[in-house]
Structures are given as C-alpha cells and as structure tokens.
Design a protein around this motif. Structure first.
Motif, PDB file in Angstrom:
ATOM      1  N   LEU A   1     106.958  54.045  40.070  1.00 50.32           N
ATOM      2  CA  LEU A   1     108.260  53.901  39.420  1.00 50.32           C
ATOM      3  C   LEU A   1     108.805  52.488  39.589  1.00 50.32           C
ATOM      4  O   LEU A   1     109.384  51.900  38.658  1.00 50.32           O
ATOM      5  CB  LEU A   1     109.250  54.908  40.010  1.00 50.32           C
ATOM      6  N   TYR A   2     108.609  51.926  40.780  1.00 51.59           N
ATOM      7  CA  TYR A   2     109.053  50.548  41.038  1.00 51.59           C
ATOM      8  C   TYR A   2     108.322  49.571  40.122  1.00 51.59           C
ATOM      9  O   TYR A   2     108.935  48.665  39.541  1.00 51.59           O
ATOM     10  CB  TYR A   2     108.803  50.196  42.503  1.00 51.59           C
ATOM     11  N   ASP A   3     107.006  49.748  39.967  1.00 46.97           N
ATOM     12  CA  ASP A   3     106.241  48.852  39.102  1.00 46.97           C
ATOM     13  C   ASP A   3     106.689  48.978  37.646  1.00 46.97           C
ATOM     14  O   ASP A   3     106.718  47.986  36.909  1.00 46.97           O
ATOM     15  CB  ASP A   3     104.746  49.150  39.217  1.00 46.97           C
ATOM     16  N   ARG A   4     107.040  50.198  37.232  1.00 50.02           N
ATOM     17  CA  ARG A   4     107.515  50.347  35.854  1.00 50.02           C
ATOM     18  C   ARG A   4     108.870  49.673  35.680  1.00 50.02           C
ATOM     19  O   ARG A   4     109.158  49.094  34.617  1.00 50.02           O
ATOM     20  CB  ARG A   4     107.581  51.815  35.444  1.00 50.02           C
TER      21      ARG A   4
ATOM     22  N   ASP B   1     114.153  49.025  33.612  1.00 49.53           N
ATOM     23  CA  ASP B   1     114.939  50.263  33.569  1.00 49.53           C
ATOM     24  C   ASP B   1     115.443  50.579  34.976  1.00 49.53           C
ATOM     25  O   ASP B   1     114.674  50.985  35.857  1.00 49.53           O
ATOM     26  CB  ASP B   1     114.077  51.406  33.036  1.00 49.53           C
ATOM     27  N   GLU B   2     116.739  50.415  35.193  1.00 50.88           N
ATOM     28  CA  GLU B   2     117.312  50.607  36.525  1.00 50.88           C
ATOM     29  C   GLU B   2     117.161  52.040  37.016  1.00 50.88           C
ATOM     30  O   GLU B   2     117.097  52.289  38.230  1.00 50.88           O
ATOM     31  CB  GLU B   2     118.788  50.205  36.532  1.00 50.88           C
ATOM     32  N   ALA B   3     117.075  52.995  36.090  1.00 52.73           N
ATOM     33  CA  ALA B   3     116.922  54.398  36.487  1.00 52.73           C
ATOM     34  C   ALA B   3     115.621  54.595  37.269  1.00 52.73           C
ATOM     35  O   ALA B   3     115.586  55.349  38.245  1.00 52.73           O
ATOM     36  CB  ALA B   3     116.942  55.299  35.261  1.00 52.73           C
ATOM     37  N   ASP B   4     114.544  53.917  36.843  1.00 51.80           N
ATOM     38  CA  ASP B   4     113.281  54.006  37.578  1.00 51.80           C
ATOM     39  C   ASP B   4     113.436  53.445  38.989  1.00 51.80           C
ATOM     40  O   ASP B   4     112.931  54.017  39.961  1.00 51.80           O
ATOM     41  CB  ASP B   4     112.181  53.231  36.842  1.00 51.80           C
TER      42      ASP B   4
END
Length: 452
Positions: free
Chosen positions: A164-167, A173-176
């Motif tokens: 998720l951090y890499d995405r 996207d702050e939600a990730d």
C-alpha cells in the motif's frame, strides 16, 4: 554410491511417490546451493521442483510446499541474473497454486502470500503498477483468510502495508498511506518486543516519513526516527533484515537533519547508511537503493563541512551500484546520476559525462516497452532533468556531439520506442515469413499495452 537423484531417475513415471521424491530432492539441492552457491545445484533443484509441481494436483497436501520451494529457487535464479523471466515463471506457479482453492483450506493464506511475494517482486524490479494492484488484491485475501492467533498474522499485514505504501508513492493516494500506517500501528502494538516486529517498525518508519512529507508534522518525523532506532536495537547483528533496518534509520535521520540541521543527526545517518550497504549481500537487489541513500547523506556531509573523503566514498559506492544486475533500472539510474553530480563537484568533467551517459542510457530501461504508457510516463517523471544536466556537462566537457545525442535521447524516449515498433517488415517477410508474422503479433501486443 547411489545418490538421491539417481534413485529418482529409477522410479517409474506412475510411481505415486515420485512427486514427493522429486520435491524432497529439489529442496535438498536448494539448501545445498544456499550453502555452497553451486549454480549446477540451483539448476537441478529448479528442474526437480518443477517436476514435483507439474505432477501434483493443486488440492494435494504437498502442492503448496513444492510450489513455495520452486518459487524460492526461481527467485534465487533472478538474484543471480537480474532477468525477470524466472520471476514471471514464479508468478505463474503462484497463480496456479491459488486457482480453484477451497476458501476454508488450512494453507490458503500462505499460498496467497507466496503469490503476492512474486507479484510484488516483479513490481519492484520492473515498475508494473498492474502487478502491484494485483499484489494488493491478493494480499487482502490472504489477510482475511488468516485468524489473528496464527503465527503469520503480523507478516501478512506487514506485507500488505508495504505494498500500500508503494502504491501511495506511485499514485499519491493518501488513503493508501493512511491505511498502510493504520495496519502497521495495529500490528506493532500487538507484537510488543517480538523479534518479528523489527520489520514492522522499519516499514512503519517509511510510511511515517511519507506522511511527514505530506503534513510537515515534526512529531510524525520523530516517531519515524524512534521506530527505526527501536527496530535496529531489537535486532541482533545476524538478523537478515539488519541492512534494511539500518537503511530506514539512515533515511529517517537524514530527513530530520534536513529540518533541524543538527549535525549529529547527519553523522548518525551516514553511519547507519554505511551499515546498510556493508551488511547487504553483493547480489541483494536492495543494495543499490542503500548505496544511493547513503550517497545523499554523504553529499550532505560534504556540503556541511567540505569533506572530500565523503565525496570520494559517495562516488565509489554509487558507481558500483550503477552496475548492479539485480537492482531496478530506476535505482541504477539514480546511482549513476548521483555519481555524476559528485564528480561535477570534483571538477572531473569527463568522468562525470561518462556517468551521465550511463544514466541517460538507463532511461530506456525505466520506460521499458512492456510497461503501460502511464508507467513509462511515471518513470520519466522520476528522472526529470537528468538529460538536461547531461547536455550541460557534455558542453562543459567540450563534446558537442554527445550533447546532441543526449538531448535527443532524453526528449524522445517513448516516441522512439513507438517508431521502432513500426519498422517496415517487407524484407523480413521475403526471407522468413513466419518470423515476420510473429513479430507483427508482438508489435500489436506492445501497442495495446501502451494504450491501457
């Protein structure tokens, strides 16, 4: 003396014990390869494990073990060659292992996680966001498939958070990012002083650094430093993740130095960066990343006090990272670029130009043909300015012919690839019609990839 391999060869093709024997033989050879590093052992291990997988039904008790060992062996081959073909083979094995799998099967989460690892490695090596999106989807399924009291509970969530951090790093996207931090906060709070928590703390540090860049909240930055330091303190010198932990600490300390300009933070960042690089194996795909992060800390140290030894160390570490076969093209390019920047500081224009040429030459790998168009454009955005700097250095070094070439390479990277796929094939059709038809089909696939 009869060997395990020769006994396997004597077994008939209908022997029900043959898959297990082949799997055991492959696993033994893989362990011996890791001890002695004999490439023949690795090749033979892959052959035996592939046979074991091919001869075993997906629902069989031992299929997951055979598949996991084969994927591990194929990853070892990737680590040696840097070729993504073994990773793609491993992905195919992982995908097969989860097809039509009973949702209540005891090893469902482990199989999903093994497939996730292959997808994630491919993303890290090539930059395919489609592989990353699929990896996150698969790992969510793995997380939901495992109960909290299972020994892999924390690892599954740690892996999901890292992806998720890499995405977030790719899409913004702050939600990730928020989800990555929330998942890790929960895992870290549950793990206490468990040795497995060191990787959780390290990944949490990285996500907190990203959150600091968004919010400029220095309390978040201090938490990142504290978590990275705690991870290093909890791990002993032989812990396999030790280089990653030192790298996280170095990054966090350098980030805090950039805010408060405390020299002690920078000195500690350099020390942590050195520990990360020296602790990593030469074939570790992360070693180039560690070298670049150390390089920037060394460059800051040079700018702080004019330390020429720090500049020389930077050049040595990053020029070596440029030639790493297993590192991603992006980090090799960054290493070449930072080396060139340091050489300019040393007024070594010809050698600086050489490394700029290496960096610009790697642009084609960062924007590889098999990437989607938006992935290619993202890769170029991360390397903006490199070609322009290279042209300036070429002119300073009085090599105008290089300046023109570099300018064209930097400005027409994607367009040139599109032109290359439109070359006339009439002459090829006259001498090798089947080959021309195959090339035409591949070009069509590449064109379709670019439109997605």
């Amino acid at each position: 003396m009869e060997t395990r391999t020769s006994r396997n060869r004597r077994r008939g093709p209908d022997d029900p014990n043959l898959p297990v024997a082949a799997g055991n033989c492959g696993a033994t050879l893989l362990r011996r390869y890791r001890r002695d590093h004999d490439r023949d052992d690795l090749r033979e291990a892959i052959g035996h494990l592939q046979r074991a997988v091919d001869m075993t039904r997906r629902q069989h008790l031992f299929f997951g073990t055979h598949a996991e060992n084969l994927m591990s062996a194929l990853h070892e081959e990737f680590m040696i060659t840097g070729d993504t073909e073994p990773l793609r083979r491993a992905m195919a094995v992982g995908r097969r292992s989860i097809e039509d799998l009973d949702p209540h099967r005891h090893d469902r989460a482990q199989r999903l996680n093994n497939y996730f690892v292959q997808l994630y490695r491919l993303f890290q090596r090539s930059g395919h966001t489609a592989a990353l999106d699929r990896a996150i989807e698969v790992q969510r399924s793995a997380v939901y498939a495992e109960s909290r009291d299972h020994k892999a509970w924390g690892t599954l969530r740690n892996n999901l958070s890292a992806a998720l951090y890499d995405r977030f790093e790719r899409t913004g996207d702050e939600a990730d990012l928020r989800e990555a931090i929330a998942v890790l906060d929960f895992v870290v709070g549950d793990s206490g002083t468990d040795i497995r928590s060191v990787s959780y703390l390290s990944n949490l540090c990285g996500a907190q650094l990203a959150l600091f860049r968004l919010t400029r909240d220095t309390a978040v930055l201090d938490d990142a430093v504290d978590n990275a330091r705690r991870a290093v303190e909890l791990s002993d010198s032989g812990h396999p993740a030790r280089p990653i932990l030192h790298n996280s600490l170095g990054r966090a300390l350098r980030a805090r130095y950039s805010v408060f300009q405390q020299a002690d933070d920078l000195v500690q960042a350099v020390a942590a960066g050195r520990a990360a690089v020296t602790g990593a194996r030469a074939t570790d795909s992360n070693r180039a990343t560690f070298a670049v992060n150390l390089g920037w800390s060394l460059f800051d140290l040079y700018r702080l006090n004019g330390d020429r030894e720090a500049l020389a160390e930077l050049i040595g570490q990053c020029s070596q990272a440029t030639s790493s076969l297993t590192a991603s093209p992006l980090w090799r390019l960054r290493a070449a670029h930072l080396t060139a920047v340091a050489l300019v500081e040393s007024d070594d224009w010809p050698t600086a130009l050489h490394h700029y040429l290496l960096a610009v030459g790697l642009l084609g790998h960062v924007t590889a043909r098999d990437l989607h168009r938006h992935d290619q454009e993202h890769g170029l955005s991360l390397t903006a300015g490199v070609a322009t700097e290279a042209v300036a250095v070429a002119l300073r070094a009085s090599t105008a012919e290089h300046a023109t070439t570099l300018l064209e390479q930097g400005r027409t990277q994607i367009f040139s690839q599109q032109l290359d796929t439109r070359t006339d094939l009439e002459e090829l059709r006259r001498v090798a019609a089947p080959l021309a038809e195959r090339l035409e089909a591949v070009r069509g696939q590449l064109a379709e990839t670019g439109r997605q």
